[in-house]
Motif scaffolding. Structure first.
Motif, mmCIF file in Angstrom:
data_model
loop_
_atom_site.group_PDB
_atom_site.id
_atom_site.type_symbol
_atom_site.label_atom_id
_atom_site.label_comp_id
_atom_site.label_asym_id
_atom_site.label_seq_id
_atom_site.Cartn_x
_atom_site.Cartn_y
_atom_site.Cartn_z
ATOM 1 N N ALA A 293 2.360 34.029 65.546
ATOM 2 C CA ALA A 293 3.105 34.862 64.595
ATOM 3 C C ALA A 293 2.320 35.016 63.290
ATOM 4 O O ALA A 293 2.289 36.105 62.697
ATOM 5 N N VAL A 294 1.684 33.937 62.834
ATOM 6 C CA VAL A 294 0.879 33.994 61.604
ATOM 7 C C VAL A 294 -0.301 34.949 61.792
ATOM 8 O O VAL A 294 -0.596 35.778 60.910
ATOM 9 N N VAL A 295 -0.981 34.851 62.941
ATOM 10 C CA VAL A 295 -2.147 35.707 63.205
ATOM 11 C C VAL A 295 -1.739 37.173 63.219
ATOM 12 O O VAL A 295 -2.391 38.028 62.594
ATOM 13 N N VAL A 296 -0.665 37.489 63.927
ATOM 14 C CA VAL A 296 -0.205 38.880 64.001
ATOM 15 C C VAL A 296 0.169 39.398 62.616
ATOM 16 O O VAL A 296 -0.157 40.533 62.243
ATOM 17 N N SER A 297 0.848 38.565 61.836
ATOM 18 C CA SER A 297 1.254 38.972 60.482
ATOM 19 C C SER A 297 0.046 39.222 59.589
ATOM 20 O O SER A 297 0.002 40.205 58.834
ATOM 21 N N VAL A 298 -0.956 38.333 59.667
ATOM 22 C CA VAL A 298 -2.169 38.491 58.851
ATOM 23 C C VAL A 298 -2.882 39.787 59.219
ATOM 24 O O VAL A 298 -3.304 40.562 58.345
ATOM 25 N N LEU A 299 -3.027 40.047 60.520
ATOM 26 C CA LEU A 299 -3.685 41.275 60.966
ATOM 27 C C LEU A 299 -2.920 42.505 60.491
ATOM 28 O O LEU A 299 -3.505 43.515 60.088
ATOM 29 N N PHE A 300 -1.606 42.411 60.522
ATOM 30 C CA PHE A 300 -0.771 43.546 60.113
ATOM 31 C C PHE A 300 -0.956 43.858 58.630
ATOM 32 O O PHE A 300 -1.131 45.014 58.234
ATOM 33 N N PHE A 301 -0.932 42.834 57.793
ATOM 34 C CA PHE A 301 -0.982 43.067 56.355
ATOM 35 C C PHE A 301 -2.402 43.275 55.825
ATOM 36 O O PHE A 301 -2.590 43.915 54.800
ATOM 37 N N ARG A 302 -3.387 42.727 56.505
ATOM 38 C CA ARG A 302 -4.766 42.971 56.073
ATOM 39 C C ARG A 302 -5.196 44.383 56.418
ATOM 40 O O ARG A 302 -6.026 44.975 55.744
ATOM 41 N N GLY A 303 -4.624 44.916 57.480
ATOM 42 C CA GLY A 303 -4.922 46.297 57.847
ATOM 43 C C GLY A 303 -6.277 46.482 58.496
ATOM 44 O O GLY A 303 -6.698 47.622 58.705
ATOM 45 N N THR A 304 -6.971 45.373 58.817
ATOM 46 C CA THR A 304 -8.281 45.523 59.469
ATOM 47 C C THR A 304 -8.110 46.017 60.910
ATOM 48 O O THR A 304 -8.999 46.652 61.457
ATOM 49 N N ARG A 305 -6.959 45.730 61.468
ATOM 50 C CA ARG A 305 -6.620 46.248 62.793
ATOM 51 C C ARG A 305 -5.167 46.657 62.768
ATOM 52 O O ARG A 305 -4.334 45.968 62.180
ATOM 53 N N LYS A 306 -4.865 47.761 63.368
ATOM 54 C CA LYS A 306 -3.480 48.206 63.412
ATOM 55 C C LYS A 306 -2.747 47.468 64.523
ATOM 56 O O LYS A 306 -3.131 47.519 65.676
ATOM 57 N N VAL A 307 -1.701 46.769 64.142
ATOM 58 C CA VAL A 307 -0.889 46.043 65.119
ATOM 59 C C VAL A 307 0.331 46.893 65.434
ATOM 60 O O VAL A 307 1.179 47.102 64.563
ATOM 61 N N PRO A 308 0.445 47.423 66.622
ATOM 62 C CA PRO A 308 1.608 48.241 66.969
ATOM 63 C C PRO A 308 2.856 47.373 67.130
ATOM 64 O O PRO A 308 3.122 46.822 68.205
ATOM 65 N N LEU A 309 3.601 47.228 66.048
ATOM 66 C CA LEU A 309 4.764 46.338 66.087
ATOM 67 C C LEU A 309 5.796 46.784 67.106
ATOM 68 O O LEU A 309 6.492 45.960 67.704
ATOM 69 N N GLY A 310 5.920 48.094 67.292
ATOM 70 C CA GLY A 310 6.874 48.579 68.281
ATOM 71 C C GLY A 310 6.556 48.037 69.668
ATOM 72 O O GLY A 310 7.453 47.612 70.403
ATOM 73 N N LEU A 311 5.259 48.050 70.028
ATOM 74 C CA LEU A 311 4.834 47.523 71.321
ATOM 75 C C LEU A 311 5.078 46.025 71.402
ATOM 76 O O LEU A 311 5.562 45.512 72.420
ATOM 77 N N PHE A 312 4.762 45.293 70.301
ATOM 78 C CA PHE A 312 4.998 43.858 70.272
ATOM 79 C C PHE A 312 6.475 43.549 70.489
ATOM 80 O O PHE A 312 6.847 42.665 71.260
ATOM 81 N N PHE A 313 7.332 44.276 69.781
ATOM 82 C CA PHE A 313 8.765 44.035 69.890
ATOM 83 C C PHE A 313 9.263 44.314 71.308
ATOM 84 O O PHE A 313 10.120 43.596 71.826
ATOM 85 N N ARG A 314 8.725 45.350 71.937
ATOM 86 C CA ARG A 314 9.171 45.667 73.295
ATOM 87 C C ARG A 314 8.745 44.587 74.282
ATOM 88 O O ARG A 314 9.519 44.193 75.169
ATOM 89 N N ILE A 315 7.503 44.102 74.147
ATOM 90 C CA ILE A 315 7.018 43.058 75.056
ATOM 91 C C ILE A 315 7.802 41.766 74.866
ATOM 92 O O ILE A 315 8.256 41.140 75.836
ATOM 93 N N VAL A 316 7.973 41.355 73.591
ATOM 94 C CA VAL A 316 8.711 40.127 73.316
ATOM 95 C C VAL A 316 10.159 40.272 73.774
ATOM 96 O O VAL A 316 10.749 39.328 74.315
ATOM 97 N N SER A 317 10.748 41.449 73.579
ATOM 98 C CA SER A 317 12.128 41.689 74.007
ATOM 99 C C SER A 317 12.279 41.492 75.510
ATOM 100 O O SER A 317 13.273 40.931 75.980
#
Length: 307
Positions: free
Chosen positions: A162-186
Motif C-alpha cells: 500500500a505504501v509503494v502504490v501510494s508513493v508511486l501515485f503521488f510522485r507521479g513518476t508512474r501513473k497508477v490506475p487506481l480504478g484498475l487496482f480497486f477492481r482487482i482488490v474488490s
C-alpha cells in the motif's frame, strides 16, 4: 490466512494512505501547508485508537471463549464481515471513478470553515475507520486470534504494498490506475467474503442452528459430493483418509486448508453451503451490474446535448 491478511491490509491501508496523501497534497497546493501537522496528529491518534480497539476486541473474544460462546461470536463476526466486505466492494465500485476529486472537495469545505479541530477529527476518523474494519476482518479470518493476523507476513507485506502504490501515485513518476487496482482488490475481497459466508453456514449447520433440505438415510446432513480423495480441507482429514482408504489424496491437506481459508472451500459441502455460496456471487454480480447501469444513465442524463 497470510494472503487474506495481505489483501485486507493492502486495501484498508491503501485507502487511508491515499486519503491522507490527498489531504496533505491539497494543503500544500492551497498554501495551507502549516495545517499538515494537525493531519498527522489525527493520523497518530487514529492508529493508537485502532490498536486499542484490537486489544479490546481480543479480550471480548477470549471472554466469549471461556464462557463457551465463542462459536456464536465467530458466526456473528463472519456474517457481519461478509456484509461489510460486500458493502466495501459496492462502495469501491462507486468511488473509483473520481476518488481524488471527492476527497479534495471535502477538504475544501473543512478549510473554508477554518477549524483546525475539524482537520484533526477528519484525519482521525479516516484512519480509525480503516483500522477498525481491519481489526474486525482479522478477527473473522483468524478465528478470533487478531494478534496472529496482525503479526503475519501477509499484514506486513500488505502495508508495504500500500505504501509503494501510494508513493508511486503521488510522485507521479508512474501513473497508477487506481480504478484498475480497486477492481482487482474488490474481486479478491469478494472471494474472501463468499468464503466467510459459507463457513458461517457450515458452523450453523454443525451446531444444529440451521437445518437442511437434504439428509442421509441415517438422518445426518447430506453431502452433495466429496472431494477428500482430491484435496482434503485439513491435514487431519488427510491423515484420516490415508488411514481409511490406504492411499493418500492427490493434494495435501495444507493446500486444502489454504483454499478453505481463502475461498471457503469445503471437501463435502451440504446442499445449503453449495447453493448459498453461488447465490451470493450471483446476488453481488446483479447489484454491481445494476450500479453500473445506474451510473451510465446518470452520465447520459448530464451529458450535453448537441444541436
Amino acid at each position: 490466512m497470510d494472503l487474506q491478511a495481505f489483501l485486507i491490509t493492502f486495501r484498508e491501508a491503501l485507502e487511508a494512505l491515499l486519503i491522507v496523501g490527498i489531504i496533505t497534497t491539497y494543503l500544500n497546493r492551497t498554501d495551507y501547508g502549516k495545517w499538515k501537522k494537525w493531519v498527522w496528529l489525527g493520523v497518530f491518534f487514529g492508529i493508537a485508537s485502532s490498536y486499542l480497539v484490537a486489544l479490546l476486541f481480543q479480550v471480548v473474544f477470549t471472554g466469549f471463549g471461556t464462557m463457551g460462546g465463542q462459536n456464536y461470536l465467530k458466526i456473528g463476526i463472519m456474517l457481519v464481515s461478509c456484509g461489510l466486505l460486500t458493502h466495501m466492494v459496492m462502495f469501491m465500485a462507486k468511488q473509483s471513478v473520481d476518488f481524488k476529486g471527492k476527497v479534495e472537495s471535502k477538504i475544501g469545505v473543512i478549510i473554508t470553515s477554518g477549524s483546525i479541530l475539524n482537520m484533526v477529527v477528519h484525519s482521525y476518523l479516516v484512519v480509525l475507520r480503516e483500522g477498525v474494519e481491519t481489526v474486525f476482518f482479522f478477527a473473522a479470518i483468524s478465528g478470533g486470534d487478531i494478534q496472529k493476523a496482525i503479526e503475519s507476513w501477509g499484514a506486513l507485506l500488505g502495508l508495504l504494498a500500500a505504501v509503494v502504490v501510494s508513493v508511486l501515485f503521488f510522485r507521479g513518476t508512474r501513473k497508477v490506475p487506481l480504478g484498475l487496482f480497486f477492481r482487482i482488490v474488490s474481486m479478491f475481497l469478494l472471494i474472501i467474503s463468499a468464503g466467510l459466508f459459507v463457513q458461517a453456514i457450515g458452523i450453523l449447520q454443525d451446531l444444529g442452528l440451521m437445518g437442511t433440505l437434504y439428509r442421509t438415510s441415517g438422518g445426518e446432513i447430506g453431502e452433495i459430493y466429496n472431494l477428500t480423495w482430491l484435496m482434503p480441507e485439513h491435514p487431519l482429514d488427510y491423515e484420516q483418509y490415508l488411514r481409511d482408504a490406504g492411499q493418500a489424496p492427490l493434494l495435501s491437506g495444507q493446500i486444502g486448508i489454504f483454499f478453505k481459508a481463502f475461498l471457503g472451500y469445503t471437501q463435502n459441502p451440504s446442499l445449503e453451503e453449495f447453493l448459498l455460496y453461488w447465490l451470493y456471487y450471483a446476488g453481488v454480480l446483479a447489484l454491481l451490474i445494476r450500479e453500473k447501469q445506474k451510473h451510465f444513465r446518470q452520465a447520459a442524463a448530464t451529458a450535453p446535448v448537441n444541436i
